[in-house]
Design an enzyme around this catalytic site. Structure first.
Site, PDB file in Angstrom:
ATOM      1  N   LYS A 109       0.827  -1.211   0.000  1.00  9.92           N
ATOM      2  CA  LYS A 109       0.000   0.000   0.000  1.00  9.92           C
ATOM      3  C   LYS A 109       0.859   1.258   0.000  1.00  9.92           C
ATOM      4  CE  LYS A 109      -3.396   2.882   0.246  1.00  9.92           C
ATOM      5  NZ  LYS A 109      -4.296   3.017   1.392  1.00  9.92           N
TER       6      LYS A 109
ATOM      7  N   LYS B 111       1.980  11.927   4.998  1.00 13.40           N
ATOM      8  CA  LYS B 111       2.319  10.909   5.992  1.00 13.40           C
ATOM      9  C   LYS B 111       2.762   9.613   5.323  1.00 13.40           C
ATOM     10  CE  LYS B 111      -0.801   8.293   7.335  1.00 13.40           C
ATOM     11  NZ  LYS B 111      -1.364   6.944   6.990  1.00 13.40           N
TER      12      LYS B 111
END
Length: 281
Positions: A156, A224
């Protein structure tokens, strides 16, 4: 996701820091837990989908957190995008409590969640994946068992690294075209029919043309994830200069437009180049 689980016949209990989603879930037929520990006591399979590593710390390891529940025989699945190192730590803690744990981050955004067509990338024990498969099938269409714990998160993060790089490249391309006087509607059509096409072209450029920066996936969250990708590269002693450059641009976007959609990265490039990419139609 809750709606699709309910439609598939599952009994669903929910807890959230945000009251709006709770009210919606209750109206669909879900029940409400008092806190994460209470939810873990009531459910056989516990799904979490959280924005930040600090949120994971609170929901799993904090007061009234999941790890305070009796987890014997329970399966905990985290759909958050976090570091594989945090996945491994959580896996060990839940195993010690007699439970099972998988990382299973998602791709597809709000539209995929609503349609039940999410991509779900899973890391953990194969037996746990097989146990969770009916749950995944209720929420997703593209299901992948990647391998050991943390591997779903690794894949991911690589996906989101490419999201960031593609968006930065699109911002440069369309700002340069605007400065050169090229019709960006025509540029979009040409790229859509050529080898420069990508999913991000169709995801980002129509929003920029409409000046729609409502947060589907915020600059704050993407920055992030790109930082986490950089940390993974450092851990494996591999230099990823393209990611570092894109991360720097998203650091600026995060500072200026933290809650806006990642498409707002275009505004950083526009401000630097003195143009605005918009449709003339």
């Amino acid at each position: 996701m809750v709606r699709n689980l309910l439609n598939a016949g599952f009994s669903v209990t929910v807890v959230s820091r945000s009251r709006g989603p709770i009210e919606t879930a209750l109206s669909l037929g879900a029940e409400e837990a008092l806190h994460p520990c209470d939810l873990a006591e009531k459910a056989d399979i516990i799904l979490t989908c959280l924005p930040l590593p600090s949120t994971i710390e609170k929901v799993y390891f904090g007061d009234n957190g999941i790890l305070q529940a009796d987890l014997n025989g329970k399966l905990v699945i985290d759909h958050s995008t976090v570091s594989p190192l945090l996945n491994r730590r959580t896996y060990a803690a839940i195993k010690e409590k007699g439970g099972s744990y998988m990382d299973a981050p998602l791709s597809g955004g709000p539209m995929g969640a609503e349609a039940g067509t999410l991509a779900i990338m899973c890391g953990g024990d194969r037996a746990d994946y097989d146990r969770a498969l009916p749950v995944f099938e209720a929420m997703g269409k593209h299901l992948f068992f990647i391998g050991e714990i943390g591997s779903g998160s690794f894949v991911k993060l690589m996906n989101n690294y490419l999201i960031g790089v593609h968006t930065a490249a699109l911002a440069e391309t369309f700002c340069l075209a605007t400065k050169a006087g090229v019709d960006t509607n025509m540029l979009y059509d040409v790229l859509a029919a050529s080898t420069g096409e990508s999913k991000m072209l169709h995801r980002i450029v129509p929003l920029v043309h409409k000046r729609d920066f409502a947060p589907r996936f915020s600059n704050e969250l993407l920055h992030k994830d790109m930082k986490l990708a950089t940390e993974l590269a450092d851990a494996y002693e591999m230099d990823m200069p393209i990611n570092r450059l894109a991360e720097e641009m998203y650091a600026i976007a995060k500072s200026k437009y933290p809650k806006e959609d990642m498409a707002a990265l275009f505004k950083v490039y526009e401000e630097a180049s003195g143009v605005v990419v918009r449709t003339e139609k």
